[in-house]
Design an enzyme around this catalytic site. Structure first.
Site, PDB file in Angstrom:
ATOM      1  N   ASP A   1       0.948  -1.115  -0.066  1.00 14.91           N
ATOM      2  CA  ASP A   1      -0.064   0.075  -0.064  1.00 14.91           C
ATOM      3  C   ASP A   1       0.872   1.185   0.012  1.00 14.91           C
ATOM      4  OD1 ASP A   1      -1.918   1.776   0.094  1.00 14.91           O
ATOM      5  OD2 ASP A   1      -3.031   1.031   1.824  1.00 14.91           O
TER       6      ASP A   1
HETATM    7  C1  BGC Z   1      -4.984   3.274   0.089  1.00 12.34           C
HETATM    8  C2  BGC Z   1      -5.191   2.216  -0.860  1.00 12.34           C
HETATM    9  C3  BGC Z   1      -5.031   2.694  -2.295  1.00 12.34           C
HETATM   10  C4  BGC Z   1      -3.783   3.529  -2.412  1.00 12.34           C
HETATM   11  C5  BGC Z   1      -3.539   4.253  -3.566  1.00 12.34           C
HETATM   12  C6  BGC Z   1      -3.797   4.175   0.052  1.00 12.34           C
HETATM   13  O1  BGC Z   1      -4.061   5.246   0.808  1.00 12.34           O
HETATM   14  O2  BGC Z   1      -5.019   2.736   1.171  1.00 12.34           O
HETATM   15  O3  BGC Z   1      -6.288   1.564  -0.886  1.00 12.34           O
HETATM   16  O4  BGC Z   1      -5.081   1.910  -3.252  1.00 12.34           O
HETATM   17  O5  BGC Z   1      -3.642   4.469  -1.328  1.00 12.34           O
HETATM   18  O6  BGC Z   1      -4.230   5.369  -3.795  1.00 12.34           O
END
Ligand code: BGC
Length: 760
Positions: A292
């Site tokens: 993530d």
């Molecule tokens: C989130 C993810 C997301 C990623 C990219 C993170 O803050 O937890 O779910 O895919 O950002 O935007």
């Protein structure tokens, strides 16, 4: 790489493809006309299997090229320090460079589960279709709809130039205050696993990669970067991990996104048990693990623990770990060449297996999609939203709204102009712009966006001869006056929930409880429509005639709600989560981590409820919920009969008849729960199967379901597998977890099962 180069690459790929056709069918060759065609790279031969193609491509790569495909960039500017990669799509989640020399395209990553999102609030870029929230789709209990929705947003992703969609949120709802519940599939491993799998399959039917996320036990947003979710192996494998296991088996997502939090003390993205042992060894997972955004905390440790690709390294992580630091680790022997090759092979394999190499996305992508496409997609999101609406209460058949009504008060939640959506990285910007301007927070985790699909206008269109009048609900007395002067009152109440923040309690914000109370006191014929991310409490419940939960209903939400309220379609949603009466009934009445200093590590003890998540907790503790898991009324009536269950080895088959005994067509969701007579599970019973059935009045359908044997078993740590205890089991059929109408028994012999069907 410039955009022009990418066009060149597409051409090279096309030439490569035709060259491989020529090899396969020399009789058709017209070599004279194609003297300049370079010999195709063997890994671009679509006839080979993805493993073979990945091996061949890997062999041709230099070490720098290998490091290219395991390192991601953020696709948005992060002022003042970070400027997005020039080849990323503006305001997108991420980008991983390709290797043009070898015909390996880049990876353009977009959020997320409800559609093609846009990062950052600096502009309303890239207007797209939004599905209802993940929880709303789970509330349809209809995997076919989930597939269609996934196929639709996957197409929009592809048409927008993306080939990786960061979708597939399947974290179980352990905490109703979790700000991200709306992105997930509810509280039950079988329901969530099945519904999220269907969506992932739909997305990947577009020859793109979908993730499944956030692996694992990312149960709350409070302290999400520091919290450790502590839980025993057996409890985890029977709850949150089981949801992932079911979904991965059913949909083969090409990527798994590891989560922000720690699990039993180790960061999820460098957690050897989660990534190497459970995911890759026990489940035989062949895809790649991406971190993530900001969830990678190391280079060699993470790589050795099973992380394959670092996301947005420069913009979010403390260091771009999978860049220079990992190269240094390789040189110093802290990570092996074999492991680096495995990481690269997994990424390449996913690119071949998904079809994104053979079906390159078109870049640069158009900013706007054709009107005809958007119109067709609006129908798909509307169908999903309609089936997700749950009719919770309907005293005296107040709903469907009487056709004879001459005056209808429509109150609150900006229902004159639109419907609310959930916030954070999954935010889709709607076609037609924001229905309400100037809301706070305007920047992360905002903006707060109302989709321009007005329930008021949709109702007015259905009552051309009545007075359908709007009040904003801000003044309870004024709203009550309008309700008193009307035949019917429909009060909309909403609660914005978002990534990165949990809600403090389960009460509706902005004094809406008082407005509902006042309106219901003025007019008994009050219908409440909830537009929320998850469960809320309802202090006014006894006073109102009807309640529907419409969740965040997506870009056609206003129309969908009106169709359910007026009975144009049956109310067919069922709760994918329990609604508690009070936070006092939760395993953790107080949310852990509240009031901690930023960055201070803390733990959440998930052993408290273990695998008894949601309805299992309320069953175990004999607590009556406000509305139980699986509950939802219909405008017609269904009767169940002829329940039988047979056991052959570990295979239990359940059959029954569902009859529509009412006067109109409708859809029901009969549910099968299993329970060992001798007890010994985390909770008295588990959902073991369900089926959405559509029936004309008077029609009967026989339904047959087979139960996944793991739902009859417990995790046996010593044997490292599943174990079914000998004895009698109740097989119960009902319309919710608390409305079981008939039960039969099966007797099972003791049995051991491998950890996964692959038998690893
Ligand atoms: C989130 C993810 C997301 C990623 C990219 C993170 O803050 O937890 O779910 O895919 O950002 O935007």
């Amino acid at each position: 790489m410039t955009r022009t180069t990418w066009r060149g690459l597409r051409l090279a790929l096309l030439i490569g493809a035709s060259a491989s056709v020529l090899t396969a069918a020399p009789a058709l060759a017209d070599t004279a006309k194609k003297p300049a065609a370079a010999p195709a790279h063997p890994w671009l031969n679509a006839k080979l299997n993805p493993d073979a193609r990945a091996d061949l491509a890997l062999k041709a790569m230099t070490n720098d090229e290998k490091f290219t495909v395991i390192f991601g960039y953020f696709g948005s500017d992060k002022k003042p320090k970070y400027t997005r990669h020039k080849d990323s799509h503006d305001a997108s989640a991420g980008y991983v460079a390709g290797v043009p020399r070898l015909g390996i395209p880049g990876q353009w990553q977009t959020d997320a589960g409800v559609g093609v999102a846009t990062q950052g609030s600096h502009q309303d870029l890239r207007a797209r279709t939004a599905l209802p929230s993940g929880l709303a789709t789970a509330a349809t209990w209809n995997p076919e709809l989930a597939f269609k929705g996934g196929a639709m947003i996957g197409k929009e992703a592809r048409d927008s130039g993306f080939n990786v969609q960061l979708a597939g949120g399947v974290n179980l709802m352990r905490e109703p205050r979790n700000g991200r519940n709306f992105e997930y599939g509810g509280e039950d491993p079988w329901l969530a696993g099945t519904m999220v799998a269907a969506q992932i399959k739909g997305i990947q039917s577009n020859h793109i990669i979908s993730t499944i996320k956030h692996y694992a036990l990312n149960g709350q947003e409070t302290g999400r970067f520091v919290v450790s979710s502590n839980i025993d192996d057996a409890a985890a494998r029977t709850s949150d991990l089981l949801a992932f296991q079911f979904a991965i088996e059913q949909s083969d997502p090409h990527s798994v996104m590891c989560a922000y939090n720690r699990v039993n003390g180790d960061w999820a993205c460098e957690n050897d048990w989660l990534l190497n042992t459970v995911l890759k060894k026990d489940w035989g997972y062949k895809g790649y693990v991406m971190s993530d955004w900001g969830a990678d905390h190391s280079s060699a440790k993470a790589a050795n623990a099973g992380l394959d690709q670092e996301s947005a390294g420069e913009a979010f992580d403390k260091e771009p770990f999978f860049g220079a630091p990992l190269k240094a680790d390789l040189a110093a022997g802290r990570v092996s060449q074999a492991r680096i090759d495995d990481m690269v092979r997994r990424v390449l394999r996913a690119m071949f297996a998904s079809g994104l190499v053979d079906h390159p996305v078109v870049n640069p992508a158009p900013v706007d999609l054709p009107a005809a496409t958007l119109a067709a997609h609006a129908k798909i999101t509307q169908a999903d939203a309609e089936e997700g609406v749950v009719l919770l209460k309907n005293d005296g058949d107040l709903l469907p709204l009487a056709k004879t009504a001459k005056t209808i008060a429509v109150i609150g939640a900006h229902s004159d102009v639109g419907v609310l959506s959930g916030g954070g990285s999954s935010q889709v910007y709607p076609v037609g712009g924001r229905a309400v301007k100037g809301l706070e927070p305007a920047t992360w985790p905002g903006p707060v966006i109302y989709y321009p699909s007005s329930p008021l206008k949709a109702l007015q269109a259905r009552y051309p001869n009545a007075k359908v009048v709007y009040d904003d609900g801000a003044d309870p007395a004024r709203a009550a006056k309008l309700a008193a002067d009307s035949d019917l009152a429909v009060v909309f109440a909403d609660q914005w929930t978002t990534e990165s923040v949990d809600v403090v309690d389960l009460n509706l914000p902005r004094n809406q409880d008082a407005t509902i109370d006042a309106v219901a006191s003025a007019n008994k014929k009050t219908v409440v429509v909830l537009i929320t991310g998850g469960p809320v409490v309802m202090p006014w419940l006894d006073k109102v005639g009807a309640v529907v939960e419409a969740w965040f209903p997506g870009t056609a939400g206003g129309e969908a709600i009106a169709r359910v309220l007026t009975g144009e379609v049956d109310a067919t949603g069922r709760l994918p989560v329990s609604f508690p009466k009070s936070v006092a009934d939760l395993p953790r009445p107080k949310l852990d981590g509240v009031g901690k200093a930023e960055g201070e590590l803390f733990d959440v003890d998930y052993n408290l409820e273990g695998a008894a998540v949601g309805y299992k907790w309320y069953d175990l503790k004999k607590i009556e919920p406000l509305f139980p898991f699986g509950h939802g009324l219909s405008y017609t009536k269904f009767a169940y009969s002829g329940l039988t269950a047979t056991a052959t080895g570990d295979k239990v088959t359940v059959s029954f008849d569902v009859k529509n005994v009412g006067a109109r067509a409708g859809k029901d969701v009969p549910q099968v729960y299993v329970a060992p007579k001798a007890g010994g599970w985390e909770a008295p019973k588990r959902l073991a199967g369900f089926k959405k059935v559509s029936l004309a009045p008077g029609a009967t359908r026989r339904v047959t379901l087979t139960v996944d044997p793991r739902l009859l078993a417990v995790w046996d740590g010593k044997a490292h597998g599943w174990s079914i205890a000998a004895g009698q089991y109740d097989i119960a059929l009902g319309s919710s977890s608390r409305a079981l109408s008939s039960t039969v028994q099966v007797t099972l012999a003791a049995r051991s099962l491998p950890v996964s069907p692959a038998g690893k």
